[in-house]
Design an enzyme around this catalytic site. Structure first.
Site, PDB file in Angstrom:
ATOM      1  N   LYS A   1       0.863  -1.186   0.000  1.00  0.00           N
ATOM      2  CA  LYS A   1       0.000   0.000   0.000  1.00  0.00           C
ATOM      3  C   LYS A   1       0.898   1.234   0.000  1.00  0.00           C
ATOM      4  O   LYS A   1       1.723   1.419   0.898  1.00  0.00           O
ATOM      5  CB  LYS A   1      -0.907  -0.013   1.231  1.00  0.00           C
ATOM      6  CG  LYS A   1      -1.681   1.302   1.463  1.00  0.00           C
ATOM      7  CD  LYS A   1      -2.650   1.204   2.647  1.00  0.00           C
ATOM      8  CE  LYS A   1      -3.281   2.562   2.974  1.00  0.00           C
ATOM      9  NZ  LYS A   1      -4.200   2.519   4.120  1.00  0.00           N
TER      10      LYS A   1
ATOM     11  N   ASP B   1      -2.551  10.144   3.642  1.00  0.00           N
ATOM     12  CA  ASP B   1      -3.952   9.763   3.809  1.00  0.00           C
ATOM     13  C   ASP B   1      -4.653  10.758   4.730  1.00  0.00           C
ATOM     14  O   ASP B   1      -4.584  10.653   5.952  1.00  0.00           O
ATOM     15  CB  ASP B   1      -4.037   8.339   4.384  1.00  0.00           C
ATOM     16  CG  ASP B   1      -5.483   7.889   4.609  1.00  0.00           C
ATOM     17  OD1 ASP B   1      -6.401   8.558   4.089  1.00  0.00           O
ATOM     18  OD2 ASP B   1      -5.676   6.859   5.296  1.00  0.00           O
TER      19      ASP B   1
ATOM     20  N   LYS C   1     -10.111  12.785   8.257  1.00  0.00           N
ATOM     21  CA  LYS C   1      -9.643  12.372   9.576  1.00  0.00           C
ATOM     22  C   LYS C   1      -9.581  13.575  10.505  1.00  0.00           C
ATOM     23  O   LYS C   1      -9.317  14.687  10.050  1.00  0.00           O
ATOM     24  CB  LYS C   1      -8.219  11.799   9.471  1.00  0.00           C
ATOM     25  CG  LYS C   1      -8.113  10.427   8.868  1.00  0.00           C
ATOM     26  CD  LYS C   1      -6.647   9.988   8.823  1.00  0.00           C
ATOM     27  CE  LYS C   1      -6.479   8.655   8.127  1.00  0.00           C
ATOM     28  NZ  LYS C   1      -7.151   7.535   8.795  1.00  0.00           N
TER      29      LYS C   1
ATOM     30  N   ASP D   1       1.580   6.328   5.534  1.00  0.00           N
ATOM     31  CA  ASP D   1       0.595   5.379   5.023  1.00  0.00           C
ATOM     32  C   ASP D   1       1.090   4.656   3.761  1.00  0.00           C
ATOM     33  O   ASP D   1       0.340   3.919   3.128  1.00  0.00           O
ATOM     34  CB  ASP D   1      -0.740   6.090   4.758  1.00  0.00           C
ATOM     35  CG  ASP D   1      -1.944   5.167   4.928  1.00  0.00           C
ATOM     36  OD1 ASP D   1      -1.792   4.118   5.577  1.00  0.00           O
ATOM     37  OD2 ASP D   1      -3.019   5.505   4.395  1.00  0.00           O
TER      38      ASP D   1
ATOM     39  N   GLU E   1      -9.547   3.644   2.190  1.00  0.00           N
ATOM     40  CA  GLU E   1      -9.057   3.740   0.808  1.00  0.00           C
ATOM     41  C   GLU E   1      -8.005   2.701   0.464  1.00  0.00           C
ATOM     42  O   GLU E   1      -7.825   2.360  -0.696  1.00  0.00           O
ATOM     43  CB  GLU E   1      -8.487   5.149   0.569  1.00  0.00           C
ATOM     44  CG  GLU E   1      -7.043   5.380   1.015  1.00  0.00           C
ATOM     45  CD  GLU E   1      -6.802   5.198   2.511  1.00  0.00           C
ATOM     46  OE1 GLU E   1      -7.762   5.361   3.287  1.00  0.00           O
ATOM     47  OE2 GLU E   1      -5.662   4.883   2.901  1.00  0.00           O
TER      48      GLU E   1
ATOM     49  N   ARG F   1      -7.787  -0.531   1.006  1.00  0.00           N
ATOM     50  CA  ARG F   1      -8.319  -1.753   0.401  1.00  0.00           C
ATOM     51  C   ARG F   1      -8.768  -1.512  -1.033  1.00  0.00           C
ATOM     52  O   ARG F   1      -8.755  -2.415  -1.861  1.00  0.00           O
ATOM     53  CB  ARG F   1      -9.461  -2.307   1.281  1.00  0.00           C
ATOM     54  CG  ARG F   1     -10.636  -1.393   1.421  1.00  0.00           C
ATOM     55  CD  ARG F   1     -11.514  -1.747   2.625  1.00  0.00           C
ATOM     56  NE  ARG F   1     -10.948  -1.262   3.888  1.00  0.00           N
ATOM     57  CZ  ARG F   1     -11.499  -1.466   5.070  1.00  0.00           C
ATOM     58  NH1 ARG F   1     -12.623  -2.140   5.187  1.00  0.00           N
ATOM     59  NH2 ARG F   1     -10.921  -0.989   6.158  1.00  0.00           N
TER      60      ARG F   1
HETATM   61  N1  BES Z   1      -4.264   4.449   6.904  1.00  0.00           N
HETATM   62  C1  BES Z   1      -5.405   4.194   7.723  1.00  0.00           C
HETATM   63  C2  BES Z   1      -5.137   3.192   8.839  1.00  0.00           C
HETATM   64  C3  BES Z   1      -4.156   3.608   9.902  1.00  0.00           C
HETATM   65  C4  BES Z   1      -4.606   4.112  11.105  1.00  0.00           C
HETATM   66  C5  BES Z   1      -2.798   3.449   9.719  1.00  0.00           C
HETATM   67  C6  BES Z   1      -3.724   4.478  12.082  1.00  0.00           C
HETATM   68  C7  BES Z   1      -1.905   3.808  10.708  1.00  0.00           C
HETATM   69  C8  BES Z   1      -2.367   4.328  11.908  1.00  0.00           C
HETATM   70  C9  BES Z   1      -6.536   3.649   6.863  1.00  0.00           C
HETATM   71  O1  BES Z   1      -6.577   4.119   5.571  1.00  0.00           O
HETATM   72  C10 BES Z   1      -7.808   4.061   7.524  1.00  0.00           C
HETATM   73  O2  BES Z   1      -8.059   5.217   7.578  1.00  0.00           O
HETATM   74  N2  BES Z   1      -8.577   3.099   8.010  1.00  0.00           N
HETATM   75  C11 BES Z   1      -9.797   3.378   8.673  1.00  0.00           C
HETATM   76  C12 BES Z   1     -10.817   2.377   8.156  1.00  0.00           C
HETATM   77  C13 BES Z   1     -12.202   2.665   8.619  1.00  0.00           C
HETATM   78  C14 BES Z   1     -12.731   3.915   7.967  1.00  0.00           C
HETATM   79  C15 BES Z   1     -13.070   1.474   8.278  1.00  0.00           C
HETATM   80  C16 BES Z   1      -9.579   3.231  10.168  1.00  0.00           C
HETATM   81  O3  BES Z   1      -8.859   2.337  10.572  1.00  0.00           O
HETATM   82  O4  BES Z   1     -10.104   4.049  10.912  1.00  0.00           O
HETATM   83 ZN    ZN Z   2      -4.797   4.704   4.733  1.00  0.00          ZN
HETATM   84 MN    MN Z   3      -7.637   5.943   5.408  1.00  0.00          MN
END
Ligand code: BES
Ligand code: ZN
Ligand code: MN
Length: 484
Positions: free
Chosen positions: A252, A257, A264, A275, A336, A338
């Site tokens: 990835k 992000d 966020k 990310d 995003e 996935r």
């Molecule tokens: N890049 C993030 C996941 C992440 C979170 C990486 C904290 C490193 C530290 C990913 O793209 C994301 O935002 N995931 C969301 C998914 C949710 C919306 C289902 C998450 O984990 O909150």
């Molecule tokens: Zn991400």
């Molecule tokens: Mn994300």
């Protein structure tokens, strides 16, 4: 760092800083016991003591580092002790150090040599290119280390391998630490081309026009909201050949992000330049592969984009048609990873791989489950999962398996498209893994969620420094070494 391996006694060789790694349950030589109150240093794991022998031993400074009990010692103990030595050398501004273990090390000499080198070179890492007016201590370079060993040849061979791995780790760290504005998908593509040129990998980078033409709908959707256009990167070592396993490494590569329109909150965004940690691990591993030349066919695939909110960004409610033809209902633009990975995983199938190993900073939920201590692992093929577990033990990059049962696959089905990109808070890491598994066909697949392990604010391990950890590189290096 220049690492030399030779026989001899560390206490008899002049040095500005000598590190003697000691077991809790082995006697120290008299030169050392004469310098110390025994109860002041017991040799417990990570315990340290700096001594000034003043002629009682040849080194000017002697750093004792505890390894803990002899029977519990592993390569990781050596890796940490070596990194501790480097950090102390930097503090004291010593350019050349000597290191050794007191007594018999219950490890294969090659394994030990590798651990010494990894600890030294990982511990020496700094990301200082944006700092000005630094004190010498911070810019100081430890240039040379001499490892004393009774089995020079094997230790030397291990040290060479360890230096290669550590270079891969530090390369990955540099990529992760690069700010989002500097390390865009296009720049990541250029890094791949440079790596290919330097080490003879076949590299292809697809730009937005090519992605559009070829139907990479997932990557394009996620990248739409940013002026920094997405890329798909292919790095190939070796070639398909009967009897030669083909391994696809997928990463990835979200260079930043923000969450997109499902923005966020500020705290959660602070470290989101990291990310692309999964892609950094793939870059680091490809570098190791190109330098160690195993009899394998290894293909590194990276989906790279920047996830931004804008009037042109993809929206919640959008339906995305991916490279595979499968459609995704987007309910949250922050899920995003996935989506861009779906294209890379489907693309991997064209190689008819024996294994697909994918790494991504995919879910915050994996941090809730495992903290920063382990990478989450899910897989469709238990023998591949077991290989990665074994590599995790050998590299001391902990991985922990979570299940991918049918119930979880059912959770990511959409009412109006083939899949939906979120499935609620419950089992958040597993539903993400189940989503990915929909794109790999029947090929053996392992997903590694490194969201908790790719970045560290305050390092707990002596070989880590604030920022990108380079997690995945040592794991993949061991996995590939064991695959041949
Ligand atoms: N890049 C993030 C996941 C992440 C979170 C990486 C904290 C490193 C530290 C990913 O793209 C994301 O935002 N995931 C969301 C998914 C949710 C919306 C289902 C998450 O984990 O909150
Ligand atoms: Zn991400
Ligand atoms: Mn994300």
């Amino acid at each position: 760092m220049e690492i030399t391996v030779k026989t001899g006694n560390l206490l008899h060789e002049p040095s500005d800083l000598a590190m003697l790694a000691t077991f809790e349950d082995a006697a120290l030589p008299s030169e050392v016991t004469d310098l110390l109150e025994p109860k002041d240093f017991r040799g417990k794991a990570n315990e340290t003591l700096l001594l000034y022998p003043r002629g009682a031993a040849a080194p000017r400074r002697l750093l004792l580092v505890g390894l803990g009990k002899r029977e519990a010692v592993s390569a990781e103990s050596i890796r940490r002790a070596s990194a501790t030595a480097v950090k102390e050398a930097r503090r004291l501004q010593v350019a050349a150090i000597t290191v050794a273990v007191n007594g018999d090390l219950p490890l294969d000499a090659e394994v030990a040599g590798q651990a010494f080198a990894e600890g030294l070179d990982m511990g020496a890492y700094r990301f200082a290119r944006y700092q000005t007016g630094l004190a010498n201590e911070q810019t100081f370079l430890v240039e040379r280390a001499t490892v004393f060993s009774q089995t020079v040849e094997r230790t030397r061979r291990g040290a060479a391998a360890g230096q290669t791995t550590a270079r891969g780790v530090n390369f990955a760290r540099d990529l992760v630490n690069g700010p989002g504005y500097a390390l865009t998908p296009a720049v990541l593509g250029e890094e791949a081309l440079a790596l290919g040129k330097r080490l003879g990998l076949k590299v292809t980078v697809l730009d937005k026009a090519q992605l559009t033409e070829q139907g990479f709908g997932g990557i394009l959707a996620v990248g739409k909201g940013s002026i920094n256009e997405p890329r798909f990167i292919v790095m190939e070592y070796g070639e398909p050949k009967k009897g030669t396993p083909t391994i696809c490494l997928v990463g990835k590569g979200l260079t930043f992000d923000s969450g997109g329109l499902s923005l966020k909150p500020p705290d959660a965004m602070e470290t989101m330049k990291s990310d692309m940690g999964g892609s950094a691990a793939v870059f680091g591993a490809m570098q190791v592969v190109a330098e160690t030349k195993p009899s394998l066919h290894v293909v590194g695939l990276v989906s790279s984009a920047e996830n931004m909110p804008s009037s042109n960004a993809y929206r919640p409610g959008d339906i995305v048609k991916t490279l595979s033809g499968k459609t995704i209902e987007v309910l949250n633009t922050d899920a995003e990873g996935r989506i861009i990975l779906s294209d890379a995983l489907f693309y991997a199938q064209r190689y008819k791989p024996d294994a697909i190993v994918e790494l991504s900073t995919l879910t915050g939920a994996i941090i809730i489950a495992l903290g920063a201590h382990a990478t989450g692992m899910m897989g469709t093929d238990q023998s591949l999962v077991d290989r990665i577990s074994r590599a995790g033990e050998l590299s001391a990059e902990k991985v922990w398996q979570l299940p991918l049962w049918d119930e979880y696959h059912a959770m990511v089905k959409s009412e109006i498209a083939d899949l939906k990109n979120i499935a609620g808070r419950a089992a958040g890491s597993i539903t993400a893994g189940a989503f990915l598994a929909a794109f790999v066909g029947d090929f053996p697949f392992v997903h590694l969620d490194i969201a908790g392990t790719a970045w560290v604010d305050r390092p707990a391990k002596s070989y880590d420094v604030h920022g990108g950890t380079g997690v995945g590189v040592r794991l993949l290096a061991e996995f590939l070494k064991g695959y041949v």
